[in-house]
Motif scaffolding. Structure first.
Motif, PDB file in Angstrom:
ATOM      1  N   LEU A   2      37.854  43.002  41.452  1.00  0.00           N
ATOM      2  CA  LEU A   2      38.009  42.929  40.126  1.00  0.00           C
ATOM      3  C   LEU A   2      39.578  42.936  39.751  1.00  0.00           C
ATOM      4  O   LEU A   2      39.487  42.085  38.594  1.00  0.00           O
ATOM      5  CB  LEU A   2      37.742  44.660  39.759  1.00  0.00           C
ATOM      6  N   ARG A   3      40.232  42.871  40.514  1.00  0.00           N
ATOM      7  CA  ARG A   3      41.666  42.275  40.173  1.00  0.00           C
ATOM      8  C   ARG A   3      41.793  40.767  40.116  1.00  0.00           C
ATOM      9  O   ARG A   3      42.504  40.163  39.054  1.00  0.00           O
ATOM     10  CB  ARG A   3      42.646  42.818  41.475  1.00  0.00           C
ATOM     11  N   ALA A   4      41.155  40.022  41.031  1.00  0.00           N
ATOM     12  CA  ALA A   4      41.030  38.793  40.930  1.00  0.00           C
ATOM     13  C   ALA A   4      40.476  38.174  39.565  1.00  0.00           C
ATOM     14  O   ALA A   4      40.830  37.351  38.843  1.00  0.00           O
ATOM     15  CB  ALA A   4      40.372  38.270  42.113  1.00  0.00           C
ATOM     16  N   VAL A   6      39.990  40.043  36.583  1.00  0.00           N
ATOM     17  CA  VAL A   6      41.064  40.261  35.580  1.00  0.00           C
ATOM     18  C   VAL A   6      42.403  39.332  35.458  1.00  0.00           C
ATOM     19  O   VAL A   6      42.573  38.656  34.525  1.00  0.00           O
ATOM     20  CB  VAL A   6      41.299  41.753  35.696  1.00  0.00           C
ATOM     21  N   SER A   7      42.682  38.718  36.722  1.00  0.00           N
ATOM     22  CA  SER A   7      43.690  37.847  37.038  1.00  0.00           C
ATOM     23  C   SER A   7      43.219  36.272  36.233  1.00  0.00           C
ATOM     24  O   SER A   7      44.012  35.780  35.477  1.00  0.00           O
ATOM     25  CB  SER A   7      44.275  37.643  38.253  1.00  0.00           C
ATOM     26  N   ARG A   8      42.071  35.858  36.588  1.00  0.00           N
ATOM     27  CA  ARG A   8      41.548  34.988  36.038  1.00  0.00           C
ATOM     28  C   ARG A   8      41.197  34.729  34.653  1.00  0.00           C
ATOM     29  O   ARG A   8      41.380  33.815  33.883  1.00  0.00           O
ATOM     30  CB  ARG A   8      39.882  34.566  36.790  1.00  0.00           C
ATOM     31  N   ARG A  10      43.019  36.847  32.486  1.00  0.00           N
ATOM     32  CA  ARG A  10      44.357  36.669  31.851  1.00  0.00           C
ATOM     33  C   ARG A  10      44.924  35.230  31.770  1.00  0.00           C
ATOM     34  O   ARG A  10      45.289  34.546  30.777  1.00  0.00           O
ATOM     35  CB  ARG A  10      45.183  37.362  32.534  1.00  0.00           C
TER      36      ARG A  10
END
Length: 60
Positions: A2-4, A6-8, A10
């Motif tokens: 999920l973090r990856a 969200v980073s993509r 952004r």
């Protein structure tokens, strides 16, 4: 994972930093179809002059 995601997301919607932008000359950008090299402009001018001379000779 999920973090990856969200980073993509952004990175995808991020706005460029104005400090990193390329500064332009401020001149309008012309369409490539209207842009001609100085050599082409000279050839066009010369051909117009020759055409005008021929028209003047053909007048009664």
């Amino acid at each position: 994972m999920l973090r990856a995601l969200v980073s993509r997301a952004r990175e995808w919607i991020a706005v460029d930093d104005p400090e990193d932008r390329i500064e332009g000359s401020g001149e309008p950008i012309m369409s490539p179809k209207n842009r001609r090299s100085p050599e082409a402009q000279r050839v066009l001018r010369e051909s117009r002059e020759v055409e005008e001379r021929h028209e003047r000779r053909d007048e009664p």
